[in-house]
Enzyme design. Structure first.
Site, PDB file in Angstrom:
ATOM      1  N   LYS A  81       0.852  -1.184   0.000  1.00  0.00           N
ATOM      2  CA  LYS A  81       0.000   0.000   0.000  1.00  0.00           C
ATOM      3  C   LYS A  81       0.885   1.229   0.000  1.00  0.00           C
ATOM      4  CE  LYS A  81      -4.519   0.943   0.622  1.00  0.00           C
ATOM      5  NZ  LYS A  81      -5.698   0.083   0.419  1.00  0.00           N
ATOM      6  N   GLY A 184     -20.169   7.104   5.897  1.00  0.00           N
ATOM      7  CA  GLY A 184     -19.264   7.531   4.830  1.00  0.00           C
ATOM      8  C   GLY A 184     -19.915   7.312   3.484  1.00  0.00           C
ATOM      9  N   GLY A 186     -18.903   8.319   0.405  1.00  0.00           N
ATOM     10  CA  GLY A 186     -18.003   8.589  -0.724  1.00  0.00           C
ATOM     11  C   GLY A 186     -18.382   7.688  -1.882  1.00  0.00           C
ATOM     12  N   VAL A 188     -17.787   4.563  -2.690  1.00  0.00           N
ATOM     13  CA  VAL A 188     -18.304   3.224  -2.389  1.00  0.00           C
ATOM     14  C   VAL A 188     -19.615   3.309  -1.601  1.00  0.00           C
ATOM     15  CG1 VAL A 188     -17.859   1.033  -1.244  1.00  0.00           C
ATOM     16  CG2 VAL A 188     -16.000   2.201  -2.414  1.00  0.00           C
TER      17      VAL A 188
END
Ligand code: PHE
Length: 354
Positions: A81, A184, A186, A188
């Site tokens: 990552k 959240g 966003g 997704v």
């Protein structure tokens, strides 16, 4: 000992590439956790952190999550990552230049690390990085020769995970009438909300960004809840779809849900939090199993020529089979679902396929 030294020394991963970018004052951190199954691949996260130490901890944990994600999904990639730890309030111009220099670094690394979009980066950003590091960047726009946004596939995988969870808890895979709180909204979270609305679930949303909430509640007509209340709302499924660490000793006692099934990476603040969830009777869909859809679909389409339908089918199948197995193993062995998922990943890591 210096805290960063301690971190680097104690990590169970393979290596960490650390570069300071003077013009933007950003740290570029590439954590390579494991290359047992293939070259390290994982998203590039762009975020502001309080200090370098926090950014490295995030990169370490996210890279390990990718190792387990690829292993469980049966994809021949290793875990890595990248974290671009940026100053607060960076301008668009500076941002683009940083991405260009990051692309140059990936090119120089020559495939040691392959990347795609993650929290704080987009398909457009992948196009910028891909100008120099073309073969090493997934999730570029179709115009730039990529497979585009992973978010709808990640949402599809989480949705499948909810169906498996519903089947395990209620004996039926249907989500109609189930109450879901999405934390959240966003890329997704929004896609997931749309799928759940189509399935006639009751969806409640929460986000720190009021504009995102307005857009989503306007489009889909959803109820919103404040970030402060999000953990305590009574629901069937709590779906963390933003930052990590949201399942912790402070929030777990407040949860009023039957299961946690979401898209965020590293939802557990500490390994012991999985046990706290089990003790509270809350079923936890391990994040790296439920959220594999985007990474799996985009890399499959770009390296194996899968069509979108095939990618969607394989994501659904992978999440269903793996999660059902994990729930069953957790139940029969009296271990947490997190430990059952890690055991499955380790089993596959010990028997690499070529
Ligand atoms: N953000 C993705 C994840 O955490 C990473 C990814 C996306 C990797 C697309 C490759 C391709 O799973």
């Amino acid at each position: 000992m210096d805290p960063v030294e301690t971190l680097l020394r104690d990590w169970d991963g393979e290596s960490l590439i650390l570069t300071y970018d003077p013009p933007s004052e950003a740290w570029i951190i590439i954590a390579i956790h494991s290359t047992v199954l293939g070259p390290a691949a994982g998203g590039t996260r762009m975020k502001h952190y309080a200090n370098l130490e926090e950014a490295i901890v995030d990169a370490h944990r996210l890279a390990a999550g990718m190792t387990y994600k690829w292993a469980v999904a049966g994809v021949a990639m290793g875990g890595g990552k990248a974290v671009l730890a940026v100053k607060q309030g960076m301008g668009d111009g500076d941002r683009k230049e940083l991405l260009n220099r990051y692309g140059a670094l990936l090119q120089k690394l020559g495939g040691v690390f392959l990347t795609g979009p993650d929290l704080g980066t987009s398909v457009e950003d992948m196009d910028v990085i891909g100008q120099l590091a073309r073969p090493y960047v997934f999730g570029k726009s179709p115009a730039a020769g990529g497979a585009g946004d992973p978010a709808p596939f990640t949402a599809l995988g989480v949705y499948s995970a909810m169906e498996v969870t519903a089947e395990y808890l209620f004996g039926e895979a249907t989500l109609e009438g189930r109450r879901v709180v999405i934390q959240g909204i966003g890329s997704v979270g929004r896609a997931l909300a749309g799928m759940l609305c189509d399935a006639r679930a009751e969806v409640l949303i929460s986000d720190l960004d009021d504009e995102a909430i307005d857009r989503c509640s306007g489009d889909l007509g959803l109820t919103n809840i404040t970030p402060a209340e999000v953990y305590g709302v009574k629901c069937d499924f709590f779906a963390p779809c933003a930052i990590g660490g949201v399942l912790n000793e402070d929030t777990i006692p407040r949860l009023d849900c039957l299961a946690v099934v979401g898209a965020a990476n590293n939802q557990l603040a500490a390994a012991g939090d999985a046990l706290s969830l089990l003790q509270r009777g809350i079923l936890y869909a391990p994040d790296f199993v439920a959220n594999c859809g985007g990474a799996m679909a985009i890399t499959g389409m770009e390296t194996m020529g899968w069509k979108r339908e095939k990618a969607a089918d394989l994501v659904r199948q992978s999440v269903r089979e793996n999660l059902a197995k994990i729930y069953n193993n957790s139940g029969s062995q009296g271990i947490t679902t997190h430990d059952a998922a890690l055991a499955l990943a380790r089993e596959r890591l010990n028997q690499p396929v070529d």
